[in-house]
Design an enzyme around this catalytic site. Sequence first.
Site, short mmCIF file in Angstrom:
data_model
loop_
_atom_site.label_atom_id
_atom_site.label_comp_id
_atom_site.label_asym_id
_atom_site.label_seq_id
_atom_site.Cartn_x
_atom_site.Cartn_y
_atom_site.Cartn_z
CB CYS A 124 -1.58 -1.73 5.82
SG CYS A 124 -4.05 -1.41 5.41
CG ASP A 184 -1.87 -0.91 0.95
OD1 ASP A 184 -2.14 -1.92 0.71
OD2 ASP A 184 -2.03 -1.84 2.42
CE LYS A 214 -3.64 -4.24 1.75
NZ LYS A 214 -4.44 -4.03 2.66
#
Length: 179
Positions: A108, A13, A75
């Site tokens: 994350c 990310d 995601k």
Amino acid sequence: MLKKDQSVFVLVDVQGKLAQIVKNSEALHENLEKLIKGLQVMDIPIVWLEQYPDGLGSTTESLASLLEGQQPIAKMTFSAVGNEEFLRQLESTGRKQVIIGGIETHICVYMTAKDLVEKGYEVEVVEDAVSSRTEANKRIGLEKMKGVGVSVTCVETALYELVGEAGTEEFKKVLKIVK
């Protein structure tokens, strides 16, 4: 000890405005670029993730350009382990050592690392290739990962562990990237 034939890198990310406002963003990007280039020298697979790209934006261009020919896995879950495509790509490598980097360390990255450990993977977080918006959150994420059995490494240690010895062509290529 990381092994070339057992390792896979998970890039988490590094996207949009968030990638620019995390602590030490410039160093994060430089270290991730070195890591990715070094891993590519050794043909180590890279699994590339993006959290809700429609909202957060796409991966930083400097990193995305290194991953030409690959597509990021979009995601919605904070832990990538909750994403079927991620699990499919990871399992298809046949590798059990996961090197992980990206943002944010305490969300994350941490949740993905924790869930990978629970699934039986050996996970190493690259401390100089992760970040959060605050230094405190990064530290908390690293501490939580250590608490669930994740090892901590850095870009140079990971790359040199994987290369294994000096004098080889891979070593010479990695040395140019690291220096």
